[in-house]
Design a protein around this motif. Sequence first.
Motif, PDB file in Angstrom:
ATOM      1  N   VAL A 178       0.829  -1.201   0.000  1.00 28.22           N
ATOM      2  CA  VAL A 178       0.000   0.000   0.000  1.00 28.22           C
ATOM      3  C   VAL A 178       0.866   1.255   0.000  1.00 28.22           C
ATOM      4  O   VAL A 178       0.610   2.213  -0.748  1.00 28.22           O
ATOM      5  N   GLU A 179       1.903   1.279   0.820  1.00 30.74           N
ATOM      6  CA  GLU A 179       2.764   2.454   0.898  1.00 30.74           C
ATOM      7  C   GLU A 179       3.584   2.645  -0.369  1.00 30.74           C
ATOM      8  O   GLU A 179       4.113   3.730  -0.610  1.00 30.74           O
ATOM      9  N   ASP A 180       3.694   1.595  -1.174  1.00 27.74           N
ATOM     10  CA  ASP A 180       4.416   1.686  -2.432  1.00 27.74           C
ATOM     11  C   ASP A 180       3.561   2.327  -3.524  1.00 27.74           C
ATOM     12  O   ASP A 180       4.066   2.686  -4.589  1.00 27.74           O
ATOM     13  N   CYS A 181       2.258   2.479  -3.269  1.00 23.17           N
ATOM     14  CA  CYS A 181       1.340   3.037  -4.266  1.00 23.17           C
ATOM     15  C   CYS A 181       1.396   4.565  -4.258  1.00 23.17           C
ATOM     16  O   CYS A 181       1.563   5.191  -3.209  1.00 23.17           O
ATOM     17  N   ASP A 182       1.220   5.151  -5.423  1.00 20.50           N
ATOM     18  CA  ASP A 182       1.121   6.606  -5.523  1.00 20.50           C
ATOM     19  C   ASP A 182      -0.271   7.078  -5.108  1.00 20.50           C
ATOM     20  O   ASP A 182      -0.421   8.045  -4.375  1.00 20.50           O
ATOM     21  N   HIS A 183      -1.293   6.384  -5.616  1.00 20.11           N
ATOM     22  CA  HIS A 183      -2.674   6.765  -5.319  1.00 20.11           C
ATOM     23  C   HIS A 183      -3.535   5.515  -5.448  1.00 20.11           C
ATOM     24  O   HIS A 183      -4.102   5.233  -6.511  1.00 20.11           O
ATOM     25  N   ILE A 184      -3.644   4.764  -4.389  1.00 21.17           N
ATOM     26  CA  ILE A 184      -4.355   3.492  -4.428  1.00 21.17           C
ATOM     27  C   ILE A 184      -5.854   3.719  -4.671  1.00 21.17           C
ATOM     28  O   ILE A 184      -6.468   4.581  -4.056  1.00 21.17           O
ATOM     29  N   GLN A 185      -6.433   2.959  -5.616  1.00 22.96           N
ATOM     30  CA  GLN A 185      -7.864   3.097  -5.890  1.00 22.96           C
ATOM     31  C   GLN A 185      -8.691   2.112  -5.083  1.00 22.96           C
ATOM     32  O   GLN A 185      -9.902   2.307  -4.914  1.00 22.96           O
ATOM     33  N   GLY A 186      -8.052   1.043  -4.579  1.00 23.13           N
ATOM     34  CA  GLY A 186      -8.809   0.104  -3.773  1.00 23.13           C
ATOM     35  C   GLY A 186      -8.077  -1.204  -3.555  1.00 23.13           C
ATOM     36  O   GLY A 186      -6.972  -1.421  -4.064  1.00 23.13           O
ATOM     37  N   ILE A 187      -8.711  -2.073  -2.769  1.00 25.16           N
ATOM     38  CA  ILE A 187      -8.175  -3.400  -2.468  1.00 25.16           C
ATOM     39  C   ILE A 187      -9.192  -4.434  -2.929  1.00 25.16           C
ATOM     40  O   ILE A 187     -10.374  -4.347  -2.582  1.00 25.16           O
ATOM     41  N   GLN A 188      -8.750  -5.386  -3.751  1.00 27.30           N
ATOM     42  CA  GLN A 188      -9.627  -6.496  -4.126  1.00 27.30           C
ATOM     43  C   GLN A 188      -9.178  -7.735  -3.346  1.00 27.30           C
ATOM     44  O   GLN A 188      -8.014  -8.098  -3.348  1.00 27.30           O
ATOM     45  N   CYS A 189     -10.120  -8.340  -2.666  1.00 29.35           N
ATOM     46  CA  CYS A 189      -9.810  -9.441  -1.755  1.00 29.35           C
ATOM     47  C   CYS A 189     -10.585 -10.688  -2.172  1.00 29.35           C
ATOM     48  O   CYS A 189     -11.807 -10.644  -2.348  1.00 29.35           O
ATOM     49  N   ILE A 190      -9.878 -11.799  -2.341  1.00 29.65           N
ATOM     50  CA  ILE A 190     -10.507 -13.086  -2.628  1.00 29.65           C
ATOM     51  C   ILE A 190     -10.413 -13.938  -1.364  1.00 29.65           C
ATOM     52  O   ILE A 190      -9.323 -14.148  -0.839  1.00 29.65           O
ATOM     53  N   VAL A 191     -11.557 -14.416  -0.884  1.00 26.06           N
ATOM     54  CA  VAL A 191     -11.593 -15.179   0.357  1.00 26.06           C
ATOM     55  C   VAL A 191     -12.143 -16.575   0.089  1.00 26.06           C
ATOM     56  O   VAL A 191     -13.181 -16.726  -0.553  1.00 26.06           O
TER      57      VAL A 191
ATOM     58  N   VAL B 112     -10.102   3.629   1.863  1.00 24.49           N
ATOM     59  CA  VAL B 112      -9.769   2.775   0.723  1.00 24.49           C
ATOM     60  C   VAL B 112     -10.884   1.741   0.533  1.00 24.49           C
ATOM     61  O   VAL B 112     -11.126   0.925   1.414  1.00 24.49           O
ATOM     62  N   PRO B 113     -11.599   1.770  -0.596  1.00 16.25           N
ATOM     63  CA  PRO B 113     -12.686   0.799  -0.801  1.00 16.25           C
ATOM     64  C   PRO B 113     -12.153  -0.626  -0.925  1.00 16.25           C
ATOM     65  O   PRO B 113     -11.111  -0.863  -1.547  1.00 16.25           O
ATOM     66  N   VAL B 114     -12.870  -1.571  -0.322  1.00 13.31           N
ATOM     67  CA  VAL B 114     -12.517  -2.991  -0.405  1.00 13.31           C
ATOM     68  C   VAL B 114     -13.605  -3.712  -1.176  1.00 13.31           C
ATOM     69  O   VAL B 114     -14.783  -3.635  -0.828  1.00 13.31           O
ATOM     70  N   LEU B 115     -13.205  -4.396  -2.233  1.00 13.69           N
ATOM     71  CA  LEU B 115     -14.118  -5.209  -3.035  1.00 13.69           C
ATOM     72  C   LEU B 115     -13.810  -6.669  -2.724  1.00 13.69           C
ATOM     73  O   LEU B 115     -12.674  -7.125  -2.884  1.00 13.69           O
ATOM     74  N   LEU B 116     -14.815  -7.404  -2.246  1.00 16.86           N
ATOM     75  CA  LEU B 116     -14.584  -8.749  -1.710  1.00 16.86           C
ATOM     76  C   LEU B 116     -15.234  -9.820  -2.578  1.00 16.86           C
ATOM     77  O   LEU B 116     -16.449  -9.803  -2.813  1.00 16.86           O
ATOM     78  N   TYR B 117     -14.423 -10.762  -3.080  1.00 17.49           N
ATOM     79  CA  TYR B 117     -14.919 -11.953  -3.766  1.00 17.49           C
ATOM     80  C   TYR B 117     -15.022 -13.072  -2.733  1.00 17.49           C
ATOM     81  O   TYR B 117     -14.013 -13.522  -2.192  1.00 17.49           O
ATOM     82  N   ASN B 118     -16.239 -13.508  -2.454  1.00 17.71           N
ATOM     83  CA  ASN B 118     -16.500 -14.543  -1.464  1.00 17.71           C
ATOM     84  C   ASN B 118     -16.618 -15.876  -2.203  1.00 17.71           C
ATOM     85  O   ASN B 118     -17.660 -16.181  -2.777  1.00 17.71           O
ATOM     86  N   ALA B 119     -15.557 -16.688  -2.215  1.00 17.79           N
ATOM     87  CA  ALA B 119     -15.494 -17.848  -3.105  1.00 17.79           C
ATOM     88  C   ALA B 119     -15.751 -19.156  -2.363  1.00 17.79           C
ATOM     89  O   ALA B 119     -15.353 -19.323  -1.204  1.00 17.79           O
ATOM     90  N   ARG B 120     -16.389 -20.085  -3.061  1.00 19.63           N
ATOM     91  CA  ARG B 120     -16.723 -21.396  -2.498  1.00 19.63           C
ATOM     92  C   ARG B 120     -16.353 -22.494  -3.487  1.00 19.63           C
ATOM     93  O   ARG B 120     -16.759 -22.473  -4.639  1.00 19.63           O
ATOM     94  N   ASN B 121     -15.590 -23.468  -3.034  1.00 18.47           N
ATOM     95  CA  ASN B 121     -15.142 -24.594  -3.841  1.00 18.47           C
ATOM     96  C   ASN B 121     -16.290 -25.577  -4.049  1.00 18.47           C
ATOM     97  O   ASN B 121     -16.831 -26.106  -3.075  1.00 18.47           O
ATOM     98  N   PRO B 122     -16.717 -25.853  -5.300  1.00 21.51           N
ATOM     99  CA  PRO B 122     -17.844 -26.768  -5.509  1.00 21.51           C
ATOM    100  C   PRO B 122     -17.581 -28.184  -5.055  1.00 21.51           C
ATOM    101  O   PRO B 122     -18.522 -28.935  -4.775  1.00 21.51           O
ATOM    102  N   SER B 123     -16.315 -28.586  -4.948  1.00 28.20           N
ATOM    103  CA  SER B 123     -16.016 -29.958  -4.521  1.00 28.20           C
ATOM    104  C   SER B 123     -16.462 -30.216  -3.088  1.00 28.20           C
ATOM    105  O   SER B 123     -16.691 -31.366  -2.704  1.00 28.20           O
ATOM    106  N   LEU B 124     -16.640 -29.161  -2.296  1.00 25.20           N
ATOM    107  CA  LEU B 124     -17.056 -29.338  -0.904  1.00 25.20           C
ATOM    108  C   LEU B 124     -18.513 -29.758  -0.802  1.00 25.20           C
ATOM    109  O   LEU B 124     -18.945 -30.268   0.230  1.00 25.20           O
ATOM    110  N   HIS B 125     -19.285 -29.544  -1.856  1.00 25.18           N
ATOM    111  CA  HIS B 125     -20.698 -29.918  -1.847  1.00 25.18           C
ATOM    112  C   HIS B 125     -20.909 -31.377  -2.234  1.00 25.18           C
ATOM    113  O   HIS B 125     -22.021 -31.878  -2.169  1.00 25.18           O
TER     114      HIS B 125
END
Length: 574
Positions: free
Chosen positions: A214-227, A251-264
């Motif tokens: 984050v500190e390496d960014c000039d102007h961060i537009q956001g954080i994308q998070c895959i969980v 800083v806006p956070v965009l969250l991808y909430n992922a689920r592995n189909p093999s668990l079903h």
Amino acid sequence: MREIVTIQVGSYANYIGSHFWNFQDELLGLAESPESDEVFKNHSLDMDVLYRTGETQQGLLTYTPRVVSVNFQGSLGSVSSRGSLYDQIPAKNMDVMTWTGRVITHESEPLRRNLFLQSLSEDGQESVGKANDLDNVNNNPPAEIQDKDIVECLESDVQYWTDFSKVHYHPQSLYELSGLWADIQEFDNYGLGKEAFCGHQHGEEIDDRLRFFVEDCDHIQGIQCIVDDSGGFSGVSAMFLESIADEYPNVPVLLYNARNPSLHMDSKGRKQAISHNLHDAVSFSRLSELCKLIIPVGLPSLSGSRASQFLRIKDEKPYHSSAVYASAMHSFSLPFRMKQSGPSAESIYTSGALDMYGTVQILAGQMRQNMVTILDVAMPAPSLSDRAQQQSFLGNLQPLIPDIAEDVEDFHAVETMNIHGAVTSGNQRASIDEVKDAVESAYNNSVTRPKFSHLSASTCPLPIPLPFPMIFRDMVGQHGELLETPISGSSSRGSIEVHSIPMATRLRSSTAVLPFLERKLGNLRRFGIERGAIGAPLLQSWGFGKEEVEDMGEVLSKMVTTLKPYPQYSSESD
């Protein structure tokens, strides 16, 4: 420049991330290759949004993803946690100077690299014999690794997400949770993740990794998070996101909430089913509070869904299903890195550039202020002029989560759509104007239309890198065109046969997501909140008191209420 930092937490999230970064690496390579299609040389994407430039101690320039990956200890396979570009940490001297007796050292053998990782060696092509030290005995000349052998190797044996990763990572990127080893059966609920994270230095160490980027960014537009939302990693992610909200509140956070189909696929007893239902409700409630926009992805059976009508997915292989979700993520995020044209110039390669903040404002900043969105995908997207299927272009977009209502008439729905690499009749690449006209025509012929729709378009298709799985059906051509006659003798096709595909994705805020949310709310009330709820002791063992559980129920209830259709007032009441 407006940079994005990516976070990947959990095993399945890193599978998705591995494919996602392979796409970016492929774009970088194609842009520099003199033999590649002109459409890749003029993709008009600013890759610095996702990558950072660095330098080794020897003065060599590096270009690495701005990413923090969190996973189990031992989850990197044969790849070092410090990557391969920078100097390795010298091994510590393990001699015990105060002990005069006999010392026995037990050292495990390093994991063998598969054919694909061998092919990424310094000279570009490495022999199997050199890696295994077998053929050298007979002084046989090294045999080149063929692409066909690599593809077959990956199809038969992928054990780690690093097994098919072609990207060089920065030493600050790959973090292993010490003391937590890969055993999903013992890390399958929110409470375990919360418990494992507490009392360790994991939080501080992961925060430092993120702070570096984050500190390496000039102007961060956001954080994308895959969980990876299938187990304890959602608890780990929640604590991580809490610290992000405290340190980077703007800083806006965009969250991808992922689920592995093999668990079903595994049958579960009643007790385990209740635990999973509570985990889903608790996890979704907690994570949604810690981001600006949440995008759930994960069908119980991707192979049996309409989203896979042109794909041949094996649900038991995370290597397969994660490729689809990563493709959708790549497509959806393209507008975040489209180069802006001048005020008097219209780009012929891209249109509709949109940063992460603008996306959040469109989908979550309207009247409803609801942050839960539906991600639809068409993979590959059919021709814009295709009439053979007798359905509109919009009808090919299919949701990537279950329990979505169909044919919902929602006059307050809003959406963002991205189409890239589209083709017209004769498999000709569609221009930006042709894409716009096709979408407008599709909406004019549609029964319902959203209140607001933002369209982004690019002429650059999705490149298919070598380690991409063989998931295309026999009617998908070399450039993703849909053939009238299936190719004989080829039930599944991969990167050797298919080099690129057109893609379409849509992210929408709509009442169609109500069944998805109501199911989570209903499970939390039934198993955790109502008097005598059978799951109340379980939630207590996860560290949640009664008031906390009720608060989580209120969060889900507010989501549902926000999306409920507005009441119809009759003029007779006046």
